[in-house]
Design a protein around this motif. Structure first.
Motif, short mmCIF file in Angstrom:
data_model
loop_
_atom_site.label_atom_id
_atom_site.label_comp_id
_atom_site.label_asym_id
_atom_site.label_seq_id
_atom_site.Cartn_x
_atom_site.Cartn_y
_atom_site.Cartn_z
N GLU A 113 0.91 -1.16 0.06
CA GLU A 113 0.08 0.01 0.00
C GLU A 113 0.89 1.44 -0.01
OE1 GLU A 113 -3.03 0.36 2.96
OE2 GLU A 113 -4.18 -1.26 2.16
N VAL A 114 2.08 1.29 0.76
CA VAL A 114 2.75 2.54 0.66
C VAL A 114 3.45 2.74 -0.46
CG1 VAL A 114 5.11 3.41 1.82
CG2 VAL A 114 3.30 2.24 3.21
N VAL A 116 2.47 1.69 -3.45
CA VAL A 116 1.42 1.87 -4.59
C VAL A 116 1.04 3.37 -4.29
CG1 VAL A 116 -0.99 1.53 -5.50
CG2 VAL A 116 0.53 -0.59 -4.84
N ASN A 117 0.37 3.70 -3.25
CA ASN A 117 -0.41 4.97 -2.75
C ASN A 117 0.42 6.19 -2.37
OD1 ASN A 117 -3.00 3.86 -3.17
ND2 ASN A 117 -2.61 2.50 -1.53
N LEU A 118 1.57 5.73 -1.65
CA LEU A 118 2.52 6.91 -1.23
C LEU A 118 3.72 7.32 -2.05
CD1 LEU A 118 2.48 6.46 2.68
CD2 LEU A 118 0.69 7.45 1.19
N ILE A 119 4.28 6.21 -2.45
CA ILE A 119 5.35 6.43 -3.41
C ILE A 119 4.69 6.90 -5.03
CG2 ILE A 119 7.53 5.39 -4.55
CD1 ILE A 119 8.16 4.09 -1.71
N GLY A 120 3.92 5.78 -5.32
CA GLY A 120 3.29 6.05 -6.70
C GLY A 120 3.93 4.88 -7.53
N GLU A 122 3.10 0.89 -9.48
CA GLU A 122 2.46 -0.22 -9.56
C GLU A 122 3.12 -1.48 -10.19
OE1 GLU A 122 -1.56 0.84 -11.28
OE2 GLU A 122 -2.39 0.91 -9.07
N LEU A 197 4.12 5.35 -11.50
CA LEU A 197 2.74 5.52 -12.01
C LEU A 197 2.96 6.45 -13.32
CD1 LEU A 197 0.49 5.67 -9.22
CD2 LEU A 197 0.57 3.99 -10.77
N HIS A 199 1.37 9.03 -14.64
CA HIS A 199 1.40 10.48 -14.19
C HIS A 199 2.47 10.92 -13.33
CE1 HIS A 199 -1.13 8.50 -11.04
NE2 HIS A 199 -0.73 9.51 -10.29
N LYS A 200 3.00 10.13 -12.74
CA LYS A 200 4.01 10.56 -11.77
C LYS A 200 5.41 10.80 -12.54
CE LYS A 200 6.23 10.26 -7.41
NZ LYS A 200 5.79 9.95 -5.80
N SER B 13 -8.10 0.75 0.98
CA SER B 13 -6.75 0.87 1.61
C SER B 13 -6.79 1.56 2.80
CB SER B 13 -5.68 1.50 0.58
OG SER B 13 -4.41 2.08 1.12
N THR B 15 -4.30 2.59 4.53
CA THR B 15 -3.27 3.38 4.45
C THR B 15 -3.73 4.78 4.04
OG1 THR B 15 -1.94 1.76 4.12
CG2 THR B 15 -1.01 4.12 3.72
N ILE B 16 -4.49 4.64 2.93
CA ILE B 16 -5.08 6.01 2.22
C ILE B 16 -6.21 6.27 3.01
CG2 ILE B 16 -6.66 6.66 0.32
CD1 ILE B 16 -3.85 6.63 -0.44
N THR B 86 -5.04 5.91 -8.82
CA THR B 86 -3.68 5.85 -9.43
C THR B 86 -3.81 6.00 -10.85
OG1 THR B 86 -4.02 3.40 -9.51
CG2 THR B 86 -2.94 4.30 -7.34
N GLY B 88 -3.73 8.04 -13.81
CA GLY B 88 -4.19 9.14 -14.19
C GLY B 88 -4.12 9.50 -15.94
N GLU B 89 -4.11 8.41 -16.41
CA GLU B 89 -4.19 8.39 -18.00
C GLU B 89 -5.62 8.84 -18.33
OE1 GLU B 89 -2.09 4.42 -16.64
OE2 GLU B 89 -3.66 5.75 -16.00
N LYS B 107 -3.15 9.73 -7.06
CA LYS B 107 -2.29 9.19 -5.92
C LYS B 107 -0.87 9.04 -6.47
CE LYS B 107 -5.76 5.96 -3.98
NZ LYS B 107 -5.98 4.54 -3.90
N PRO B 108 0.08 9.52 -5.72
CA PRO B 108 -0.04 9.71 -4.35
C PRO B 108 -0.81 11.09 -3.89
CG PRO B 108 2.37 9.34 -5.11
CD PRO B 108 1.41 9.48 -6.30
N ILE B 109 -1.46 11.19 -3.00
CA ILE B 109 -2.36 12.20 -2.83
C ILE B 109 -1.35 13.52 -2.38
CG2 ILE B 109 -3.95 13.40 -1.40
CD1 ILE B 109 -5.31 10.56 -1.22
#
Lengths: 237, 124
Positions: A113-114, A116-120, A122, A197, A199-200, B13, B15-16, B86, B88-89, B107-109
């Motif tokens: 989760e960290v 995927v969601n925090l660093i970004g 997959e 990801l 978009h990052k 999640s 976490t989120i 996640t 963003g496309e 995300k990341p937010i």
């Protein structure tokens, strides 16, 4: 011979009228001179007042500009503080999730989760080291069999105990990040991130803070969970 | 005088959810949570939130489907929904808007970005 009052002659009358008119004009002139002097005094006073007001207005404008600039700086500072708060929240939550359990599956799930969601990302794998073996404990978006000691930079990062971060120009099969996990001198594992990801665009300073945190806390969490598992096995034996 | 707004946080999640709670807890928001699309639709009916933050990829029912279901109901159909994704496309963004969401964050937010969008939709 009798004396009769003489009728003023035309010339005398004109002379008298002219004198009277001249006296009138002189009187008027004097009055206008006095009025003019008063007006000049007033104008001078008004000019002075205008000059003072102009100065006051300029000072107010300068003060207003200073306040605007300070306001902009305060807003920028506020935005910076809000960003720091958000970053601290990310770090706190990461630490909380990792140390909230000794169950290996839960720790691996929290780590995923960290990432995927925090660093970004997959496309990554979380690997553990057992003896000389590198075992993919969890992965998202990558073939677990593709992550081995032969994967570029993995062995190097683990043996040097140094975070590896690749560039955007790297080959597609090369990882972006190899984050070694260790407790004291014991090598626990490595997190291999292949790609961010879409978009990052790139890693950010917060991501490096997260890497530092994971290097210690993820290692400790996985190490403690393995100890817990061994204890349970011993207890059952 | 600003009144408190209720926000429904939807994500599988923890976490989120924890991150979102920490970001929003200082604001004038009452927070409720759901862990999947099904629960999100049910909580939207019962809690009548002022805004929904909806994850996309969830078990049982994803965020797009939950968004469509919410839009079909008269009593809750006009609730602003911000997708948290996640993905963003552009094609995923379009899918989100087609399902009826009002906006999205990736995300990341980004905390300040999220709060700015909430303030915009909640009129604060």
């Amino acid at each position: 011979m009798s004396h009769e009052p003489s009728t003023p002659s035309y010339v005398d009358r004109v002379r008298d009228d002219t004198q009277r008119y001249i006296r009138y004009l002189l009187t008027e002139n004097e009055q206008l001179r006095v009025a003019s002097a008063q007006l000049e005094t007033e104008v001078s006073g008004l000019r002075q007042e205008l000059s003072q007001r102009t100065n006051v207005e300029r000072e107010l404008a300068e003060t207003l500009e200073r306040i605007r600039e300070e306001g902009q700086k305060t807003l920028a500072r506020y935005a910076e503080v809000e960003m720091h708060n958000a970053n601290l929240a990310n770090l706190y939550v990461t630490s909380y999730q990792l140390h909230g359990t000794l169950q290996r599956d839960a720790i691996l799930a929290a780590l995923q989760e960290v990432v995927v969601n925090l660093i970004g990302s997959e496309e990554f794998a979380i690997c553990e080291i057992s003896g000389d073996r590198l075992i993919v404990a969890a992965s998202v978006g990558v073939d677990p069999s593709a992550i081995t000691w032969a994967t570029p930079h993995v062995r190097d990062a683990v043996e040097t105990r140094t975070l590896y971060v690749g560039t955007a120009e790297r080959d597609g099969h090369e990882p972006l990040v190899c984050l070694p996990l260790q407790v004291d001198d014991q090598r626990v594992g490595v997190i291999v991130i292949m790609r961010l990801l879409a978009h990052k665009a790139d890693l950010e300073p917060l991501d490096h803070e997260l890497f530092d945190l994971l290097a210690t806390h993820a290692s400790m969490a996985l190490y403690c969970s393995s100890l817990q598992q061994r204890l349970q096995e011993v207890a059952l034996a | 005088m600003s009144t408190r707004k209720k926000i429904l946080l939807v994500d599988d999640s923890n976490t989120i959810l924890m991150i979102e709670r920490m970001l929003l807890t200082r604001g004038p928001y009452d927070l409720v949570t759901a862990n999947d699309g099904d629960e999100a639709v049910e909580k939207a009916r019962t809690e009548r939130p002022d805004l929904i933050l909806m994850d996309v990829v969830m078990p049982r029912m994803n965020g797009f489907e939950a968004c469509r279901r919410i839009r079909e109901e008269e009593t809750i159909g006009s609730t602003p929904i911000i997708m948290v994704t996640t993905r963003g496309e552009i094609e995923n963004v379009e899918t989100g808007f087609d399902s009826g969401c009002n906006d999205y964050v990736t995300k990341p937010i980004n905390g300040p970005e999220l709060i700015a969008k909430l303030q915009n939709y909640l009129g604060q």
